[in-house]
Scaffold this active site. Structure first.
Site, mmCIF file in Angstrom:
data_model
loop_
_atom_site.group_PDB
_atom_site.id
_atom_site.type_symbol
_atom_site.label_atom_id
_atom_site.label_comp_id
_atom_site.label_asym_id
_atom_site.label_seq_id
_atom_site.Cartn_x
_atom_site.Cartn_y
_atom_site.Cartn_z
ATOM 1 N N GLY A 105 -47.292 -79.010 5.062
ATOM 2 C CA GLY A 105 -46.278 -78.199 4.400
ATOM 3 C C GLY A 105 -46.810 -77.704 3.078
ATOM 4 O O GLY A 105 -47.981 -77.347 2.968
ATOM 5 N N ASP A 118 -58.484 -88.748 7.471
ATOM 6 C CA ASP A 118 -58.934 -87.376 7.208
ATOM 7 C C ASP A 118 -59.665 -87.307 5.869
ATOM 8 O O ASP A 118 -59.395 -86.428 5.050
ATOM 9 C CB ASP A 118 -57.749 -86.407 7.232
ATOM 10 C CG ASP A 118 -58.210 -84.939 7.307
ATOM 11 O OD1 ASP A 118 -59.349 -84.699 7.764
ATOM 12 O OD2 ASP A 118 -57.438 -84.055 6.892
ATOM 13 N N VAL A 152 -47.351 -78.202 -1.200
ATOM 14 C CA VAL A 152 -47.500 -79.156 -2.284
ATOM 15 C C VAL A 152 -47.084 -78.469 -3.586
ATOM 16 O O VAL A 152 -47.593 -77.396 -3.921
ATOM 17 C CB VAL A 152 -48.944 -79.672 -2.397
ATOM 18 C CG1 VAL A 152 -49.041 -80.756 -3.459
ATOM 19 C CG2 VAL A 152 -49.440 -80.195 -1.055
#
Length: 600
Positions: A37, A148, A39
């Site tokens: 989404g 990640d 930040v």
């Protein structure tokens, strides 16, 4: 407008559809946008410290399964101590758009620095390597996996590097919409070989983060990832089948990175071991330069070593002995090796299947029939002679002229291992003997136990039997830590000046390789139930094939692969060592009792 009092170089204005308030947070500007989404830079309603607020996409927010996973992952991420990590401060999984609040780190990403200025200098590279290893030690110590790790998730903040976006990568994977359950999302250049496994049940372990650490450090030091290629598919194929390109890295960092990039996850060091080796490696000058004028980084590394040392048992990280098969799908998308791409896990095979790896070829098959027949006959003959000798001469005298050693302790057989090769109560001189070396240490029998003592930090080995055992061995011994920060040392396959060393300490058990004056940690096991001072515990060390299993009072602590090709035979040695990660103290004292050794 963005508040003029907030950092402006990295902040964009809010867009018309962006919220101005989210819970108790006033949104000041945009910091970025990604797969999760948006930040935002924000300030708490009743505070002044800036924070970063990550707001989940609406299509994910409508998924109940996503919310459940998000809630669980965030809770675990909040347990990670802030050692070179961006601290998780708050979250609201129940909000219309779930959001996560983390510490705001005002600094460029590692990727931006390398892209704009080129590879890091030697000292700066060592600092980043230490900082990221420190962060992974903290993350893994809390039972979290990053999933990640990449240069864009490493911020070069004043004081120390900071790793961000840890622990919630799995929760960010959509359960509906554009990402299906038969797909995985990752940054190809930093993905470990096991993440391409076509078996969807293969778990991601901390070893995958260690692999990513190796790729991140290579990129920081050379400007290229270790398996760079022209496309994500080609990069993935190189990860699976080719050795890393590390020639531009300087030693000894090159060797440590190569170790982290092992194809088999069970052969990689843990994050804690990386940190130990970086701090106390072959070139202390490099560590001193890396930590010079960086008290925050030095303190974070020390805290991570002292508080959050963690290692996953080898069986929990076990991968296949060779790299998994990759069916490279024609639809593998992405523009470069650093792209986040979606890889179908269960896709039809492409025209070309890439298999294999850089692991050593399997040993040639053995012709068993004739050797087995000869072995059976020889064993029968030897057994007959041994029985005859026992009938004629009675119990055998102990080796090394140690009168009465076999009478010094019960000789009860183990239901699996049978009769021990050596049994010694260690309550008086028998197989083990008193010894002392001025300025080094001493071993003696005190209160019915073999006691090893040092007045200063370091190690001291007691004088014991010269029997060399080749292959599998099991050692059972009562072990007692008698003074703070002391460790009982048990050497295996020790010959001349080298062998494996297991240290039994109050809070940790360490496996290391001892060569000359150098002891290098290979694996750390944190004891959830610390050993109490002056309390004996029964330690069992069992080598079977290439695996060492460590148990305490009948409960397995963990296991590890023994990968040193030249350490195949040697003695069992007992002694004392200090807790190397702790401040110096004295004296150091441990004791042993009721020892049994099997060769099997």
């Amino acid at each position: 407008m963005v508040d003029s009092t907030v950092p402006g170089d990295r902040t964009q204005r809010l867009r018309p559809h962006d919220p101005r308030m989210l819970g108790d947070y006033e949104l000041l500007g945009r910091l970025g946008e990604g797969g999760m989404g948006t930040v935002y830079l924000a300030r708490p309603r009743n505070g002044t410290a800036l924070v970063a607020v990550k707001v989940v996409r609406l299509d994910l927010a409508d998924d109940d399964e996503f919310r459940r996973r998000f809630r669980s992952e965030v809770q675990r991420a909040r347990q990670v101590p802030p050692f070179c990590t961006a601290e998780v401060l708050d979250a609201d999984p129940e909000h219309e758009q779930p959001y996560l609040v983390v510490e705001y780190v005002d600094g460029p990403t590692l990727a931006e620095v390398v892209e704009q200025r080129g590879p890091l200098t030697s000292a700066n590279l060592h600092s980043v390597a230490i900082g990221v290893a420190t962060a992974l030690t903290a993350i893994h110590g809390a039972g979290v996996i990053h999933r990640d790790l990449k240069p864009r998730n490493v911020l070069l903040a004043p004081g120390s590097p900071k790793v961000i976006d840890f622990g919630i990568a799995r929760a960010m994977t959509a359960t509906s919409g554009n990402t299906r359950p038969d797909q995985m999302v990752g940054t190809v250049a930093y993905m470990a070989p096991e993440r391409f496994d076509t078996d969807a049940d293969t778990p991601i372990t901390p070893a995958a983060d260690v692999f990513a650490w190796g790729s991140v450090v290579t990129y920081a030091g050379t400007g290229k990832t270790p398996f760079y290629a022209d496309s994500p598919a080609a990069t993935a194929a190189r990860i699976l089948t080719q050795p890393p390109r590390l020639h531009e890295l300087s030693r000894p960092l090159r060797g440590l990175v190569a170790h982290a990039l092992e194809k088999d996850p069970a052969n990689r060091p843990s994050a804690r071991e990386l940190l130990d080796l970086l701090i106390s490696g072959e070139r202390p000058a490099a560590t001193a330069a890396a930590l010079a004028d960086q008290p925050d980084l030095r303190a974070a590394a020390a805290e991570a070593q002292a508080v959050t040392g963690y290692a996953i048992p080898a069986k929990a990280m076990a991968g296949t002995a060779t790299a998994p098969t990759l069916n490279i799908p024609p639809g593998l998308v992405g523009y470069d090796e650093n792209s986040i791409v979606t890889v179908p896990i269960s896709s039809p095979p492409a025209e070309t299947e890439v298999t294999g790896g850089t692991e050593p070829p399997p040993r040639p098959g053995r012709r068993w029939l004739l050797p087995l027949t000869v072995s059976v006959l020889a064993a029968a003959l030897i057994a007959g002679l041994v029985i005859l000798g026992l009938v004629i001469r009675g119990p055998a005298a102990p080796r090394d002229g140690a009168a009465g050693a076999d009478d010094a302790a019960p000789t009860s057989d183990d239901p699996v291992l049978g009769r021990p090769m050596i049994t010694d109560a260690l309550d008086r001189e028998a197989y083990w003997k008193p010894s002392e070396q001025a300025g080094e240490g001493r071993c003696d029998f005190i209160d019915g136990r073999l006691t090893a003592h040092r007045d200063t930090d370091g190690l001291y080995k007691c004088r014991g039997p010269a029997d060399e055992i080749t292959g599998d061995v099991t050692v059972d011994v009562d072990t007692r830590v008698e003074t703070p920060l002391s460790c009982a040392g048990i050497w295996l396959r020790f010959l001349k000046t080298q062998g494996y060393l297991v240290r039994i300490c109050e809070r940790n058990v360490y496996l290391g390789v001892h060569r000359g004056d150098d002891v290098r940690p290979r694996r750390t096991f944190v004891l959830t139930d610390p050993i109490q001072l002056d309390t004996a515990v029964r330690i069992r060390l069992r080598i079977t094939g290439e695996t060492l299993t460590i148990s305490r009072d009948g409960t397995e602590i963990g296991s590890a692969r023994l990968t040193e090709p030249d350490l195949q035979t040697g003695k069992v040695v007992l002694g004392v060592f200090d807790e190397r990660e702790a401040p110096p103290t004295a004296p150091y004292q441990v004791s042993f009792g009721n020892l049994r050794i099997w060769d099997h």
